[in-house]
Design a protein around this motif. Structure first.
Motif, short mmCIF file in Angstrom:
data_model
loop_
_atom_site.label_atom_id
_atom_site.label_comp_id
_atom_site.label_asym_id
_atom_site.label_seq_id
_atom_site.Cartn_x
_atom_site.Cartn_y
_atom_site.Cartn_z
N GLU A 23 -24.28 -1.07 -19.37
CA GLU A 23 -25.55 -0.66 -18.77
C GLU A 23 -25.97 -1.58 -17.63
O GLU A 23 -25.64 -2.77 -17.61
N ARG A 24 -26.70 -0.99 -16.68
CA ARG A 24 -27.32 -1.75 -15.60
C ARG A 24 -28.75 -2.07 -16.03
O ARG A 24 -29.56 -1.16 -16.25
N LYS A 25 -29.05 -3.33 -16.12
CA LYS A 25 -30.34 -3.76 -16.67
C LYS A 25 -31.51 -3.18 -15.88
O LYS A 25 -32.50 -2.71 -16.45
N ALA A 26 -31.41 -3.19 -14.55
CA ALA A 26 -32.52 -2.69 -13.73
C ALA A 26 -32.73 -1.19 -13.95
O ALA A 26 -33.87 -0.71 -13.94
N VAL A 27 -31.64 -0.48 -14.17
CA VAL A 27 -31.75 0.96 -14.39
C VAL A 27 -32.38 1.24 -15.76
O VAL A 27 -33.19 2.15 -15.91
N SER A 69 -28.59 9.18 -13.28
CA SER A 69 -29.55 10.29 -13.25
C SER A 69 -29.98 10.65 -14.66
O SER A 69 -29.37 10.25 -15.66
N LEU A 70 -31.03 11.45 -14.74
CA LEU A 70 -31.54 11.96 -16.00
C LEU A 70 -32.23 13.29 -15.73
O LEU A 70 -32.40 13.70 -14.57
N ALA A 96 -32.81 5.34 -7.51
CA ALA A 96 -32.70 4.79 -6.15
C ALA A 96 -32.76 3.27 -6.25
O ALA A 96 -33.80 2.71 -6.65
N ALA A 97 -31.66 2.61 -5.92
CA ALA A 97 -31.59 1.16 -6.09
C ALA A 97 -32.65 0.44 -5.25
O ALA A 97 -33.23 -0.55 -5.70
N GLY A 98 -32.92 0.95 -4.05
CA GLY A 98 -33.89 0.29 -3.19
C GLY A 98 -35.29 0.29 -3.77
O GLY A 98 -36.03 -0.68 -3.64
N ALA A 99 -35.63 1.39 -4.45
CA ALA A 99 -36.97 1.51 -5.04
C ALA A 99 -37.01 1.02 -6.48
O ALA A 99 -38.09 0.89 -7.06
#
Length: 265
Positions: A15-19, A224-225, A247-250
């Motif tokens: 998993e990506r922690k930020a996501v 996505s979800l 969106a990684a930037g946001a």
């Protein structure tokens, strides 16, 4: 209005922690009636990965309906796969592999399409088909009728035909007659919405989710979800299926596509 958050293929362990944090933020914002996890909750069915999944579910603080995916059965631990394939899953997520959730707005029925004897392919039995059909027929008026499985039953691209659920045509024929509205799935990390049948007035719809928070994204498709809403509008009931991408930037999910699915009632 009833709202459902559809997550899939979280693959805890990759998993990506930020996501993950963005998913939790969105869940707090939307406050859905139900969160669906359509399998591959972990990467390799290890105890620590299931612990991370359990912690994530606890942080959601919402009703959750989860079903196993093929990655939720041990692959390299052949003894566990043969003797206790769902041991870590049940220890973290509870003993029920085919849960049912129901409130005034939705009836959601989980189906375990994994088979320990298969490495990744899914299969459904006549007994499972009959059980789901019977439960669908017991739905109350006004409920959105959902079946949740891990393996897809319709493919959008030809390369995914080999990933389709074994026994799907028998299942879809029976569930259509029993009144299913949506069949939710994952496995292939590709989000899409397709009619369940080729009829001009489809009996139901296929709703596939991508990978919600793993780095194992498919090609250019981001994490996505899905967000499903079931509401009373203009004297009738209306169902919308939305795809939300990260969106990684946001550092957040935002809607990118919205499909109005017409239901034969």
């Amino acid at each position: 209005m009833t709202r459902i958050l559809h997550l899939s293929d979280t693959h805890f362990g990759t998993e990506r922690k930020a996501v993950v944090e963005a998913v939790l933020d969105l869940a707090r914002s939307l406050a859905p009636d139900l969160v669906v996890l359509s399998g591959d909750i972990t990467q390799r069915a290890r105890r620590g990965q299931f612990t991370a999944a359990r912690r994530f579910i606890e942080r959601l603080s919402l009703p959750v309906l989860a079903v196993p995916g093929n990655h939720d059965i041990p692959l390299f631990n052949v003894f566990a796969r043969a003797l206790n394939p769902y041991g870590n899953y049940k220890r973290a997520l509870g003993p029920i592999l085919e849960p049912v959730f129901e409130n005034d707005g939705v009836l959601a029925i989980g189906v375990n399409t994994t088979r320990p004897r298969r490495r990744k392919d899914g299969e459904i039995s006549d007994t499972q088909i009959a059980r789901v059909s019977q439960r669908l027929r017991q739905a109350r008026p006004g409920q959105l009728r959902i079946v949740v499985a891990h393996h897809p039953v319709r493919a959008k691209v030809e390369s995914d035909l080999s990933n389709l659920l074994i026994g799907r045509e028998r299942a879809l024929a029976a569930w259509s007659q029993a009144g299913v509205d949506l069949v939710l799935g994952g496995h292939i990390h590709l989000p899409y919405v397709l009619p369940l049948t080729a009829a001009s007035a489809p009996a139901g719809w296929i709703v596939q989710a991508g990978t919600t928070c793993s780095h194992r994204v498919r090609g250019s498709v981001p994490n996505s979800l899905g967000v499903i809403t079931w509401a009373q509008e203009d004297g009738g009931q209306v169902c919308h299926v939305e795809r939300w991408d990260y969106a990684a930037g946001a550092h957040a999910f935002s809607p990118v596509d919205k499909t109005l699915v017409t239901l034969s009632r």
